[in-house]
Motif scaffolding. Structure first.
Motif, PDB file in Angstrom:
ATOM      1  N   SER A   1       0.844  -1.191   0.000  1.00 49.38           N
ATOM      2  CA  SER A   1       0.000   0.000   0.000  1.00 49.38           C
ATOM      3  C   SER A   1       0.882   1.244   0.000  1.00 49.38           C
ATOM      4  N   ALA A   2       0.537   2.223  -0.832  1.00 48.51           N
ATOM      5  CA  ALA A   2       1.353   3.432  -0.946  1.00 48.51           C
ATOM      6  C   ALA A   2       0.459   4.641  -1.114  1.00 48.51           C
ATOM      7  N   THR A   3       0.956   5.785  -0.683  1.00 46.92           N
ATOM      8  CA  THR A   3       0.273   7.059  -0.889  1.00 46.92           C
ATOM      9  C   THR A   3       0.690   7.627  -2.235  1.00 46.92           C
ATOM     10  N   LEU A   4      -0.285   8.084  -3.003  1.00 40.43           N
ATOM     11  CA  LEU A   4      -0.026   8.597  -4.343  1.00 40.43           C
ATOM     12  C   LEU A   4      -0.093  10.123  -4.348  1.00 40.43           C
ATOM     13  N   TYR A   5       0.938  10.744  -4.936  1.00 35.76           N
ATOM     14  CA  TYR A   5       0.960  12.191  -5.138  1.00 35.76           C
ATOM     15  C   TYR A   5       1.092  12.462  -6.638  1.00 35.76           C
ATOM     16  N   LEU A   6       0.182  13.269  -7.185  1.00 37.29           N
ATOM     17  CA  LEU A   6       0.271  13.692  -8.579  1.00 37.29           C
ATOM     18  C   LEU A   6       0.953  15.043  -8.627  1.00 37.29           C
ATOM     19  N   THR A   7       2.034  15.136  -9.357  1.00 39.10           N
ATOM     20  CA  THR A   7       2.810  16.365  -9.348  1.00 39.10           C
ATOM     21  C   THR A   7       3.624  16.470 -10.637  1.00 39.10           C
ATOM     22  N   ASP A   8       4.558  17.411 -10.679  1.00 37.23           N
ATOM     23  CA  ASP A   8       5.430  17.525 -11.851  1.00 37.23           C
ATOM     24  C   ASP A   8       6.887  17.493 -11.413  1.00 37.23           C
ATOM     25  N   LYS A   9       7.780  17.672 -12.366  1.00 35.32           N
ATOM     26  CA  LYS A   9       9.214  17.471 -12.101  1.00 35.32           C
ATOM     27  C   LYS A   9       9.819  18.544 -11.203  1.00 35.32           C
ATOM     28  N   GLU A  10       9.095  19.640 -10.934  1.00 33.43           N
ATOM     29  CA  GLU A  10       9.626  20.700 -10.067  1.00 33.43           C
ATOM     30  C   GLU A  10       9.310  20.445  -8.587  1.00 33.43           C
ATOM     31  N   TYR A  11       8.579  19.394  -8.294  1.00 35.02           N
ATOM     32  CA  TYR A  11       8.131  19.126  -6.922  1.00 35.02           C
ATOM     33  C   TYR A  11       9.310  19.038  -5.953  1.00 35.02           C
ATOM     34  N   SER A  12      10.340  18.306  -6.344  1.00 34.27           N
ATOM     35  CA  SER A  12      11.485  18.103  -5.446  1.00 34.27           C
ATOM     36  C   SER A  12      12.242  19.399  -5.208  1.00 34.27           C
ATOM     37  N   ARG A  13      12.259  20.287  -6.212  1.00 36.56           N
ATOM     38  CA  ARG A  13      12.966  21.561  -6.038  1.00 36.56           C
ATOM     39  C   ARG A  13      12.188  22.509  -5.137  1.00 36.56           C
TER      40      ARG A  13
END
Length: 388
Positions: A118-130
Motif C-alpha cells: 500500500s502506498a500514498t499517491l501524489y500527482l505532481t510535476d518534475k519541479e516538486y522536489s525543487r
C-alpha cells in the motif's frame, strides 16, 4: 532480610492484594503511556525529508470554457509563467489536493513481481522536489518516455519493500490498471505531519498535457510578505474568473496538523498524570496505615536491638518487594508485544517503554515510602507499649 519480608507479605497477602493490583494496573498504564511518548519522540526526531518553510499552497480553479487537454495545458503554462515572473517567487509546481500537511490522502496498492504494498499517491510535476527541497537518492523527476506508461518517483521505504537491494530505475510497477516506470528514488519524507509514521510513497509525474490538478505549491523568497500575497491572490483571481482562490502557508498547516495529533494525546497524558497521583496517594496511604497497625511489631524489633535506619530500610524494602511482584506480572504481559511483533513496530520501542515504566514505579514507591519509613524509625518500645 528479603526472605523475612517475603514471609511478612505472604502472611498479609489479603491486605497487600489491592496494593499489588494497583501497582500492576499502574505499570500497564505507564507502559502504554511511555510507549506512545517514545513513539512520538522517535517520529518527531526522524528527518523530515523536505523543507516546508517559505512554501505556499494555492487552490485555484481553471478558467471556464476549456474543454481540451491542449487548451488546459496552455492556460496552465501561462499561469505558471505569470507567477514565476514575480520577483518574490523562486519556483512553482503543480500538485494533487493531498499537498503536505493536508487532510486529504490518496492511496492505492502498488505491485511488482507478486509483491504488493500500500502506498500514498501524489500527482505532481518534475519541479516538486525543487520546491520542497527533497533529496534524490537516484534517478530523476521526469515523465515516462514510453507510450502508455507514466513516470514515477518512489521513496526509499517503498524501494526497500518492493525491490530490496535491486536497482529500481527503469523497472515497471503497477498501480491498479496503470503501468508506472520508476524514474527515481527520493529520500523518505514526512508529508503528513511530524508525528505520523513514514509510509510508502509514489510520486506520479504529470506531463504537460495532464495538468488539470487545481493545486500549486509556490516556493517564495523570505522577503515575501502580506502585500505580495495580496498581489498573488489578485493575479490568480484574474486568471480564474469566479473561482475561489485559497492561499495557505505550509508553516501554518504544519502547526495545525501537528496540533491535531498532539491535543488528543495531551488529554490522555493529563488523565494518566491524574492516575499516577492517585496511585502515589494510594501507596502512601497503604504504607502509612500499615505502619500505624504495626507499631507493636516495630516496637518489639526496636526492643531487640534494631536501629531506626534498619526499620526505615525494612519499610522501603517491603514496598520495593511488593512492587517487584507486581512488575514481574506486568512485564510478562508487556513483553508479549515485542515477541509477537505487534503493529510491525521495532522491539526497541517496547523494551524502552518497559524499562521506563519499571524505573518509574520503583522511584514512585521509594518516594511514597520515605515519610512512612521515617515515621517508623521514630517508633520506640515505650511508644508501642502505650499503644497496647
Amino acid at each position: 532480610m528479603i526472605t523475612h519480608i517475603y514471609k511478612l507479605i505472604w502472611n498479609k497477602k489479603k491486605q497487600n492484594f489491592l496494593l499489588l493490583l494497583e501497582i500492576f494496573i499502574s505499570f500497564l498504564v505507564l507502559f502504554v503511556t511511555f510507549f506512545n511518548i517514545i513513539g512520538f519522540y522517535n517520529l518527531y526526531t526522524t528527518p523530515r525529508g523536505f523543507d516546508y518553510k517559505n512554501v505556499w499552497s494555492v487552490n485555484y480553479g481553471l478558467p471556464s470554457g476549456l474543454n481540451s487537454r491542449d487548451s488546459i495545458a496552455g492556460q496552465v503554462d501561462i499561469l505558471k509563467k505569470m507567477i514565476l515572473s514575480m520577483p518574490q517567487v523562486e519556483n512553482v509546481c503543480f500538485s494533487s489536493n493531498n499537498i503536505p500537511y493536508s487532510n486529504n490522502e490518496i492511496s492505492n496498492a502498488v505491485s511488482y513481481k507478486g509483491k504488493d504494498q500500500s502506498a500514498t499517491l501524489y500527482l505532481t510535476d518534475k519541479e516538486y522536489s525543487r520546491v520542497l527541497n527533497m533529496q534524490m537518492l537516484s534517478g530523476n523527476w521526469a515523465p515516462a518516455h514510453r507510450k502508455g506508461y507514466s513516470g514515477v518517483v518512489i521513496n526509499k521505504m517503498l524501494k526497500e519493500k518492493l525491490f530490496g537491494t535491486q536497482n529500481p530505475i527503469g523497472q515497471v510497477i503497477t498501480m491498479g490498471s496503470d503501468k508506472l516506470i520508476v524514474n527515481g528514488v527520493a529520500e523518505n519524507a514526512k508529508l503528513t505531519g511530524d508525528y505520523r509514521s513514514l509510509g510508502s510513497i509514489v510520486f506520479k509525474i504529470l506531463d504537460s498535457l495532464d495538468r488539470d490538478e487545481n493545486y500549486m505549491l509556490i516556493k517564495v523568497r523570505p522577503s515575501a510578505d502580506a502585500a505580495f500575497e495580496a498581489r498573488l491572490y489578485k493575479t490568480m483571481s484574474n486568471f480564474s474568473k469566479n473561482a475561489n482562490i485559497e492561499i495557505e502557508h505550509l508553516e501554518k498547516k504544519r502547526i495545525t496538523k501537528n496540533n491535531f495529533m498532539i491535543i488528543p494525546f495531551s488529554i490522555i497524558f493529563l488523565v494518566v498524570g491524574f492516575l499516577i497521583i492517585n496511585v502515589a496517594l494510594g501507596i502512601f496511604g497503604v504504607l502509612w496505615y500499615n505502619i500505624n497497625r504495626r507499631k507493636s511489631e516495630i516496637g518489639l524489633r526496636r526492643a531487640v536491638g534494631a536501629s531506626g535506619s534498619e526499620i526505615s530500610r525494612q519499610v522501603i524494602t517491603e514496598g520495593l518487594v511488593l512492587s517487584t511482584i507486581s512488575l514481574i506480572a506486568g512485564t510478562f504481559f508487556a513483553i508479549q508485544f515485542p515477541l509477537l511483533n505487534v503493529d510491525d513496530i521495532a522491539s526497541e520501542v517496547y523494551l524502552k517503554a518497559i524499562a521506563f515504566s519499571v524505573v518509574f514505579i520503583y522511584v514512585l514507591v521509594v518516594i511514597c515510602s520515605l515519610y512512612p519509613a521515617r515515621q517508623a524509625a521514630y517508633i520506640y518500645p515505650s511508644t508501642a507499649l502505650q499503644e497496647d
